[in-house]
Scaffold this motif. Sequence first.
Motif, PDB file in Angstrom:
ATOM      1  N   GLU A 139      -5.481   1.144   5.121  1.00 48.92           N
ATOM      2  CA  GLU A 139      -6.126  -0.122   4.684  1.00 48.92           C
ATOM      3  C   GLU A 139      -7.578  -0.309   3.644  1.00 48.92           C
ATOM      4  O   GLU A 139      -7.162  -0.581   3.260  1.00 48.92           O
ATOM      5  CB  GLU A 139      -5.478  -1.922   5.027  1.00 48.92           C
ATOM      6  N   ALA A 183      -7.715   2.623   1.636  1.00 49.04           N
ATOM      7  CA  ALA A 183      -7.499   2.476   0.379  1.00 49.04           C
ATOM      8  C   ALA A 183      -8.136   1.337  -0.187  1.00 49.04           C
ATOM      9  O   ALA A 183      -8.191   1.482  -1.299  1.00 49.04           O
ATOM     10  CB  ALA A 183      -6.021   2.070   0.758  1.00 49.04           C
ATOM     11  N   MET A 203       1.178  -1.073   0.012  1.00 44.40           N
ATOM     12  CA  MET A 203       0.058   0.253  -0.049  1.00 44.40           C
ATOM     13  C   MET A 203       1.504   1.398   0.193  1.00 44.40           C
ATOM     14  O   MET A 203       1.767   1.367   0.761  1.00 44.40           O
ATOM     15  CB  MET A 203      -0.927  -0.083   0.979  1.00 44.40           C
ATOM     16  N   ILE A 218       1.300   4.716   0.814  1.00 44.06           N
ATOM     17  CA  ILE A 218       0.346   6.341   2.247  1.00 44.06           C
ATOM     18  C   ILE A 218       1.284   7.158   1.858  1.00 44.06           C
ATOM     19  O   ILE A 218       2.788   6.818   2.292  1.00 44.06           O
ATOM     20  CB  ILE A 218       0.599   5.306   4.006  1.00 44.06           C
ATOM     21  N   THR A 237      -1.190   8.336  -4.810  1.00 41.74           N
ATOM     22  CA  THR A 237      -1.029   7.665  -3.616  1.00 41.74           C
ATOM     23  C   THR A 237      -2.447   6.900  -3.429  1.00 41.74           C
ATOM     24  O   THR A 237      -3.334   7.101  -3.749  1.00 41.74           O
ATOM     25  CB  THR A 237      -0.991   8.565  -2.702  1.00 41.74           C
ATOM     26  N   ASP A 238      -2.664   5.199  -2.620  1.00 42.15           N
ATOM     27  CA  ASP A 238      -3.859   4.804  -2.450  1.00 42.15           C
ATOM     28  C   ASP A 238      -4.081   5.619  -1.175  1.00 42.15           C
ATOM     29  O   ASP A 238      -5.700   5.176  -1.026  1.00 42.15           O
ATOM     30  CB  ASP A 238      -3.309   3.624  -2.025  1.00 42.15           C
ATOM     31  N   VAL A 239      -3.787   6.087  -0.169  1.00 38.98           N
ATOM     32  CA  VAL A 239      -4.644   6.960   0.253  1.00 38.98           C
ATOM     33  C   VAL A 239      -3.890   7.664   1.387  1.00 38.98           C
ATOM     34  O   VAL A 239      -2.653   8.002   1.463  1.00 38.98           O
ATOM     35  CB  VAL A 239      -4.570   5.983   1.875  1.00 38.98           C
ATOM     36  N   TRP A 266      -8.863   9.624   2.184  1.00 38.38           N
ATOM     37  CA  TRP A 266      -8.037  10.517   2.741  1.00 38.38           C
ATOM     38  C   TRP A 266      -8.527   9.832   4.635  1.00 38.38           C
ATOM     39  O   TRP A 266      -9.764   9.614   5.133  1.00 38.38           O
ATOM     40  CB  TRP A 266      -7.825  12.167   2.941  1.00 38.38           C
ATOM     41  N   VAL A 272      -8.711  10.530  -4.030  1.00 35.06           N
ATOM     42  CA  VAL A 272      -7.791   9.778  -3.294  1.00 35.06           C
ATOM     43  C   VAL A 272      -8.954   9.954  -2.011  1.00 35.06           C
ATOM     44  O   VAL A 272      -8.986  10.734  -1.276  1.00 35.06           O
ATOM     45  CB  VAL A 272      -6.341   9.969  -3.234  1.00 35.06           C
TER      46      VAL A 272
END
Length: 399
Positions: A394, A397, A1, A3, A97-99, A124, A122
Amino acid sequence: MRITLLHQHHANPDCPATCRQYSFMEKLAYRHHITLVATNAWRRLRLQHKYSWAPAGVALHECKASYSNKMGVTARLVAFVSFAFCSFVKLMRLPKTDVLWAVSVPLTVPFVVAQVARLRNVPWVFEVQDLWPSFPIEMGAVKYKWLQKLLYKVELSLYDSASHIITLSPDMTAYVLARGIDPTKVTTILNGTDIEKTDAVTADEVEALKVKYKLKGRQVVLYAGTYGRANDIPTIMRSIELLADNPTIVFILTGTGYYEPQLQHLAQRVPNLILLPPQPHDSVFALFTLADLALVTFNDLPVLASNSPAKFYDSLACNTPVIVTNPGWTKTFVVKYNCGWYTPAEQPELLAQTITEVLANPEELKRAGLNGATIARELFDRDHLVKDVEAILERVAKR
């Protein structure tokens, strides 16, 4: 992931700071790609060079924006706006980014992340470390009613926008829920402490401090933290004066902030105050272990009752009971677990009386210390708390 964390007040354990995010990033970087956007403001407060500025494996992107606890309202506002502009540009230029993970304070940090999250699609997470804008408003820093209303409106919009909200105390959670936020998107994850640093303190280290500061046969009351306008420092100073004729009690204060000049003047006038410079994060645990009692004090303001101060966790983890002045969750906690005492804020005579009575009962003091150390290992260990943070990141995301 992947972050990406935005944190205006990033510091490492070489600094006199709590280092919650440093501890979390250090552990998360073993399993995830971490990018940190922060200021370089705390670098000048580095007191040693034992640690890398960012944990290994963390990609650091810095903004040049000054900040100090001694700044006035205007200077702080300039610092906040400067960082907000710089960090927005950096976040927009970084790979997607994923999160996103926003650590307040100030409120400009989650505001920037919310805009980037919307523009880049995205999710957050909003980590609330202090209640803004309630804190500056109750401290008198925001005087105009129209501006207060605007800031509260922005705050609510950020709670709505975030995919999940992390708070640092149950009282903070209650505040957020009272704003009408869905309880399923709010999680309390206590500030916590680094238990391994507590366990690293040796008996020889503590004994050396006793010799250095001539503490043999004396009982130590410790305040380790900010000498800020919200920390009820005048009450501590007056309590020190009231107990100046008691040769068996000595106060050790370490930190910096608004009341530092007054404390320096007091230290020259009374025999029972040892004023130390700020300590690196990993060194303060020896002082807590040395102390017989620690003070966790704040002004008598509703917003401050929700605080989740690092010194509360560090002290209990070091087997040292605390006196708290907040009527909120910390009072409830020390009563429930019998690991400390409560006296109302801004009452120095009562604080001095409580200190005297507590230190005169060594068995009760020892019992409270053991209770605090036990519950600290159960609830405060950041090695465990980071797993809760990771699970939230997780889940957000994937969503």
